[in-house]
Design a protein around this motif. Structure first.
Motif, PDB file in Angstrom:
ATOM      1  N   LYS A 112       0.872  -1.176   0.211  1.00 23.31           N
ATOM      2  CA  LYS A 112      -0.172   0.042  -0.045  1.00 23.31           C
ATOM      3  C   LYS A 112       0.751   1.059  -0.005  1.00 23.31           C
ATOM      4  O   LYS A 112       0.531   2.191  -0.600  1.00 23.31           O
ATOM      5  CB  LYS A 112      -0.932   0.039   1.131  1.00 23.31           C
ATOM      6  CG  LYS A 112      -2.252  -1.046   0.980  1.00 23.31           C
ATOM      7  CD  LYS A 112      -3.168  -1.088   2.457  1.00 23.31           C
ATOM      8  CE  LYS A 112      -4.066  -2.071   1.979  1.00 23.31           C
ATOM      9  NZ  LYS A 112      -4.977  -2.089   3.324  1.00 23.31           N
TER      10      LYS A 112
ATOM     11  N   LYS B 298       2.188   1.437  -3.954  1.00 15.09           N
ATOM     12  CA  LYS B 298       1.269   1.559  -4.785  1.00 15.09           C
ATOM     13  C   LYS B 298       1.018   2.776  -5.471  1.00 15.09           C
ATOM     14  O   LYS B 298       0.991   2.899  -6.679  1.00 15.09           O
ATOM     15  CB  LYS B 298      -0.256   0.917  -4.333  1.00 15.09           C
ATOM     16  CG  LYS B 298      -1.409   0.915  -5.383  1.00 15.09           C
ATOM     17  CD  LYS B 298      -2.548   0.422  -5.084  1.00 15.09           C
ATOM     18  CE  LYS B 298      -3.744   0.310  -6.037  1.00 15.09           C
ATOM     19  NZ  LYS B 298      -3.697   1.402  -6.961  1.00 15.09           N
TER      20      LYS B 298
ATOM     21  N   ASP C 271       1.869   3.588  -9.315  1.00 11.07           N
ATOM     22  CA  ASP C 271       0.963   4.075 -10.397  1.00 11.07           C
ATOM     23  C   ASP C 271       1.362   5.252 -10.996  1.00 11.07           C
ATOM     24  O   ASP C 271       0.836   5.761 -12.040  1.00 11.07           O
ATOM     25  CB  ASP C 271      -0.255   4.263  -9.618  1.00 11.07           C
ATOM     26  CG  ASP C 271      -1.201   2.811  -9.279  1.00 11.07           C
ATOM     27  OD1 ASP C 271      -0.783   1.977  -9.721  1.00 11.07           O
ATOM     28  OD2 ASP C 271      -1.951   2.944  -8.320  1.00 11.07           O
TER      29      ASP C 271
END
Length: 69
Positions: A16, A19, A23
């Motif tokens: 997390k 991420k 992205d």
């Protein structure tokens, strides 16, 4: 092209943390982690060569990342 990396990311909270940065760096690529694999595999499907970018990102966050052939 499919890129496969052995990583030291082994927990969901670590994923997390990475991420949003993954992205942002490779917005048009498809990627996923296999945290159940013993090598904590990251697979990326990208038209661009992203190896150096991903390795640098992992280094910044103090994770290991090695591209597999």
């Amino acid at each position: 092209m499919i890129y496969v990396f052995k990583t030291s990311v082994n927990k969901e909270n670590q994923l997390k943390k990475l991420k949003p940065h993954i992205d942002k760096l490779i917005p048009f690529a498809k990627w996923n982690f296999d945290l159940e694999d013993c090598d904590n595999i990251l697979r990326i499907d990208s038209e661009e060569n992203i190896s150096l970018t991903i390795k640098t990102l992992f280094k910044i966050f103090n994770f290991e990342c090695e591209e597999l052939e």
